[in-house]
Design an enzyme around this catalytic site. Structure first.
Site, mmCIF file in Angstrom:
data_model
loop_
_atom_site.group_PDB
_atom_site.id
_atom_site.type_symbol
_atom_site.label_atom_id
_atom_site.label_comp_id
_atom_site.label_asym_id
_atom_site.label_seq_id
_atom_site.Cartn_x
_atom_site.Cartn_y
_atom_site.Cartn_z
ATOM 1 N N LYS A 170 50.847 46.168 40.681
ATOM 2 C CA LYS A 170 49.940 46.368 41.828
ATOM 3 C C LYS A 170 49.200 45.069 42.148
ATOM 4 C CE LYS A 170 45.745 48.239 41.087
ATOM 5 N NZ LYS A 170 44.568 47.489 41.542
ATOM 6 N N ASN A 171 48.671 44.421 41.111
ATOM 7 C CA ASN A 171 47.802 43.260 41.361
ATOM 8 C C ASN A 171 48.566 41.994 41.705
ATOM 9 O OD1 ASN A 171 45.757 45.013 40.953
ATOM 10 N ND2 ASN A 171 45.187 44.263 38.931
ATOM 11 N N ARG A 173 39.046 47.423 48.389
ATOM 12 C CA ARG A 173 38.510 46.127 47.966
ATOM 13 C C ARG A 173 39.554 45.042 47.971
ATOM 14 N NH1 ARG A 173 35.377 43.059 45.763
ATOM 15 N NH2 ARG A 173 37.099 42.005 44.744
ATOM 16 N N CYS A 217 32.168 48.609 43.733
ATOM 17 C CA CYS A 217 32.855 49.815 43.252
ATOM 18 C C CYS A 217 32.195 50.198 41.923
ATOM 19 C CB CYS A 217 34.340 49.558 43.091
ATOM 20 S SG CYS A 217 34.672 48.294 41.900
ATOM 21 N N ARG A 264 31.130 43.368 42.554
ATOM 22 C CA ARG A 264 32.325 42.714 43.122
ATOM 23 C C ARG A 264 31.973 41.692 44.212
ATOM 24 N NH1 ARG A 264 36.573 46.047 41.555
ATOM 25 N NH2 ARG A 264 37.886 44.186 41.632
ATOM 26 N N PRO A 265 31.169 40.679 43.919
ATOM 27 C CA PRO A 265 30.813 39.665 44.935
ATOM 28 C C PRO A 265 32.039 38.867 45.382
ATOM 29 C CG PRO A 265 30.165 38.930 42.752
ATOM 30 C CD PRO A 265 30.640 40.349 42.588
ATOM 31 N N ILE A 266 31.890 38.160 46.525
ATOM 32 C CA ILE A 266 32.998 37.292 46.982
ATOM 33 C C ILE A 266 32.489 35.868 47.219
ATOM 34 C CG2 ILE A 266 34.386 39.147 48.019
ATOM 35 C CD1 ILE A 266 33.224 38.276 50.760
ATOM 36 N N ASP A 267 31.361 35.517 46.587
ATOM 37 C CA ASP A 267 30.781 34.177 46.796
ATOM 38 C C ASP A 267 31.760 33.052 46.476
ATOM 39 O OD1 ASP A 267 30.265 35.332 44.134
ATOM 40 O OD2 ASP A 267 29.448 33.365 43.683
ATOM 41 N N LEU A 268 32.594 33.247 45.463
ATOM 42 C CA LEU A 268 33.544 32.177 45.083
ATOM 43 C C LEU A 268 34.680 32.066 46.113
ATOM 44 C CD1 LEU A 268 33.663 32.910 41.250
ATOM 45 C CD2 LEU A 268 32.442 31.032 42.392
ATOM 46 N N ASP A 325 41.352 45.238 32.296
ATOM 47 C CA ASP A 325 42.026 46.434 32.839
ATOM 48 C C ASP A 325 42.645 47.301 31.742
ATOM 49 O OD1 ASP A 325 43.245 44.789 35.863
ATOM 50 O OD2 ASP A 325 41.279 45.526 35.269
ATOM 51 N N ARG A 329 46.201 55.290 42.930
ATOM 52 C CA ARG A 329 46.035 53.958 43.525
ATOM 53 C C ARG A 329 46.825 52.932 42.738
ATOM 54 N NH1 ARG A 329 40.708 51.855 42.884
ATOM 55 N NH2 ARG A 329 41.884 50.048 43.529
HETATM 56 C C1 EPZ Z 1 41.370 41.440 40.124
HETATM 57 O O1 EPZ Z 1 40.166 41.784 40.785
HETATM 58 C C2 EPZ Z 1 42.094 42.755 39.871
HETATM 59 N N1 EPZ Z 1 42.358 43.431 41.133
HETATM 60 C C3 EPZ Z 1 41.251 43.666 38.962
HETATM 61 O O2 EPZ Z 1 42.039 44.827 38.677
HETATM 62 C C4 EPZ Z 1 40.995 42.917 37.656
HETATM 63 O O3 EPZ Z 1 40.184 43.729 36.812
HETATM 64 C C5 EPZ Z 1 40.282 41.594 37.958
HETATM 65 O O4 EPZ Z 1 41.100 40.798 38.866
HETATM 66 C C6 EPZ Z 1 40.032 40.771 36.707
HETATM 67 O O5 EPZ Z 1 41.234 40.530 36.049
HETATM 68 C C7 EPZ Z 1 43.353 42.994 41.936
HETATM 69 O O6 EPZ Z 1 44.017 42.009 41.639
HETATM 70 C C8 EPZ Z 1 43.605 43.774 43.193
HETATM 71 P P1 EPZ Z 1 37.829 38.740 39.874
HETATM 72 P P2 EPZ Z 1 39.240 40.617 41.428
HETATM 73 O O7 EPZ Z 1 37.480 38.088 41.156
HETATM 74 O O8 EPZ Z 1 40.067 39.461 41.816
HETATM 75 C C9 EPZ Z 1 33.219 37.870 39.422
HETATM 76 C C10 EPZ Z 1 42.472 47.099 38.482
HETATM 77 O O9 EPZ Z 1 42.014 48.015 37.773
HETATM 78 N N2 EPZ Z 1 33.326 37.260 40.755
HETATM 79 O O10 EPZ Z 1 38.789 38.061 38.962
HETATM 80 O O11 EPZ Z 1 38.369 41.250 42.430
HETATM 81 C C11 EPZ Z 1 33.424 39.370 39.461
HETATM 82 O O12 EPZ Z 1 32.209 40.039 39.769
HETATM 83 C C12 EPZ Z 1 41.540 46.109 39.114
HETATM 84 O O13 EPZ Z 1 43.705 46.922 38.719
HETATM 85 C C13 EPZ Z 1 32.245 36.534 41.257
HETATM 86 O O14 EPZ Z 1 31.211 36.401 40.604
HETATM 87 O O15 EPZ Z 1 38.358 40.206 40.157
HETATM 88 C C14 EPZ Z 1 33.894 39.654 38.059
HETATM 89 O O16 EPZ Z 1 32.752 39.716 37.211
HETATM 90 C C15 EPZ Z 1 40.089 46.352 38.748
HETATM 91 N N3 EPZ Z 1 32.351 35.980 42.492
HETATM 92 C C16 EPZ Z 1 34.713 38.409 37.674
HETATM 93 O O17 EPZ Z 1 34.282 37.396 38.588
HETATM 94 C C17 EPZ Z 1 33.502 36.085 43.244
HETATM 95 O O18 EPZ Z 1 33.544 35.534 44.364
HETATM 96 C C18 EPZ Z 1 36.212 38.582 37.812
HETATM 97 O O19 EPZ Z 1 36.456 39.067 39.102
HETATM 98 C C19 EPZ Z 1 34.582 36.823 42.725
HETATM 99 C C20 EPZ Z 1 34.480 37.387 41.465
#
Ligand code: EPZ
Length: 420
Positions: free
Chosen positions: A22-23, A91, A115, A120-124, A306, A398
């Protein structure tokens, strides 16, 4: 809403085929926006999130066709904004932002909601895209981005919880069509990021270093159509391996990439689970008495967040005290209370859950909260005395393709109850 009725106590035996990841497939589907030519993606799992992403692409003007596990997408003429309601609901749809900026130099997407596992911020994501030259404002819940020019640059993409998977995907997907070279430092190393880079390179992009913390992207003028086979879902494979260990069965997991599961295999072996590679297959069974372990979730190649909930379910059966520490998301213990309803003894201390395991669980009605928590409840139900009813299993659908059918085929007593 559908639910699953599970009668515990049957050891799982037989073969299970792992579906596409999925991811991996979600950012790859988004990346088809980067070309006007046809793309064919194989080994696509039949998941509601995938169908949802298909509808989002259609709302942007793409033609989308699913035929079995093969998806054909053509973003011939597309617009920079899609159906907000659709985009808001999933998301993972944030990963269309980078490709839209790369192709159209503009994008309007709804801000992804938080969620149950965290804000789930997107600042990065925004930091990286702004560094490439995008002007981005967030207003009325939408991310509005414009980039007359995209220029390659050096970007450090590490955050307080380490790298960002979809943030790396977004920046990579915009940088492929930027002018000049982009270097992403502290890029996510997950296999799903490497798979996306593999797909982008097959479209004519020039990406090196994907799967390592430093990714170099040399921008090109345009990308062409491509064909791609999605990697298998390592989280699904880990979930079935833990289910085999929990039910004291023996299963053969086909179609997985064991090399994507090193941290999980290592930790399961430490817990007394026998995992043996037979060619491309992985044979899993309990190797005797289970032993308590300490687990901390980390960015890849560390133990995946996960798989945290599923590992906790296993530790509930394991005599002794196990400590599970969640370092990626700030509130990913939604399954603790529900496992408690099955008789588990778990207490939470900050980012850690302390599991006092060894007692047999007993069935009860439980509520799924997020995708992986739901999986943990299902595999816990397979071992609990009596019957467990897992409600709200739309969460499961999902991210797991036909999980009830696959478990049934392994001997699990599991029925899907359609909501009337
Ligand atoms: C991906 O989510 C996966 N989803 C998640 O799987 C997975 O748990 C996660 O990566 C971590 O491996 C998909 O690929 C669709 P991140 P993503 O950005 O990319 C923080 C599942 O169950 N962060 O790597 O959204 C964030 O809050 C799902 O299949 C910021 O601070 O995760 C988290 O603490 C759940 N700023 C950490 O980084 C940002 O701009 C990792 O998040 C983005 C993220």
């Amino acid at each position: 809403m559908d639910s699953l009725l599970i009668k515990g106590g049957v050891p799982l035996h037989g073969d299970v085929q792992i579906s596409g990841a999925k991811n991996a497939v979600l950012p790859i589907m988004a990346a088809t926006l980067l070309t006007a030519e046809r793309c064919v993606i194989r080994n696509v799992p039949d998941l509601s999130d995938v169908k949802f992403m298909g509808r989002i692409l259609e709302s942007l003007g793409c033609t989308v066709k699913f035929e079995g596990d093969t998806l054909t997408v053509q973003a011939h003429r597309i617009k920079g904004h899609g159906d907000y309601d659709l985009i808001r609901k999933m998301r993972g749809s944030i990963c269309i932002l980078g490709p839209l900026l790369g192709r159209l130099r503009k994008a309007d997407v709804s801000q992804p909601g938080g969620c149950v596992i965290g804000t789930r911020p997107i600042d990065l994501h925004l930091k990286g895209l702004r560094a490439l030259g995008a002007k981005i404002v967030i207003e009325e819940g939408y991310v509005r981005a414009k980039a007359p020019r995209l220029t390659g640059t050096e970007i450090f993409l590490g955050g307080r919880s380490g790298p960002t998977v979809l943030g790396t995907a977004n920046v990579m997907s915009a940088a492929v069509l930027a002018e000049g070279v982009t270097i992403i430092e502290s890029a996510a190393c997950e296999p799903e990021v490497s798979d996306l880079a593999h797909f982008l390179n097959s479209m004519g992009a020039k990406i090196q270093g994907a799967g390592s913390p430093t990714v170099t992207i040399t921008g090109v003028k345009e990308l062409h159509g491509a064909e791609h086979e999605v990697i298998p879902d390592r989280i699904e494979a880990a979930t079935f391996a833990i289910a085999a260990a929990m039910t004291n069965g023996e299963i053969t997991i086909n179609g997985a990439r064991p090399e994507h599961l090193n941290a999980v295999i290592d930790k399961l072996r430490e817990a007394g689970v026998k995992l043996e590679r037979r060619g491309p297959a992985l044979v899993v069974k309990r190797g005797g008495v289970l032993k308590p372990v300490d687990v901390t979730t980390l960015p890849y190649a560390g133990f995946p967040t996960d798989v945290q909930a599923q590992m906790m379910a296993l530790m509930c059966l394991t005599p002794g005290i196990s400590i599970i520490t969640e370092r990626i998301f700030e509130s990913r213990f939604g399954h603790v209370a529900e496992l408690g309803r099955l008789g588990a003894d778990i207490s939470i201390e900050g980012p850690s859950a302390i599991v006092k395991g060894g007692k047999r669980l007993s069935g009860a009605p439980v509520m799924a909260s997020d995708l992986r928590a739901s999986a943990a409840l299902v595999i816990a139900g397979l071992t609990a005395k009596g019957t467990t009813q897992v409600n709200r299993i739309y969460h499961l659908d999902r991210g797991y393709e036909k999980i009830d059918a696959k478990l049934k085929q392994l001997g699990g007593r599991i029925e899907r109850i359609k909501e009337t």
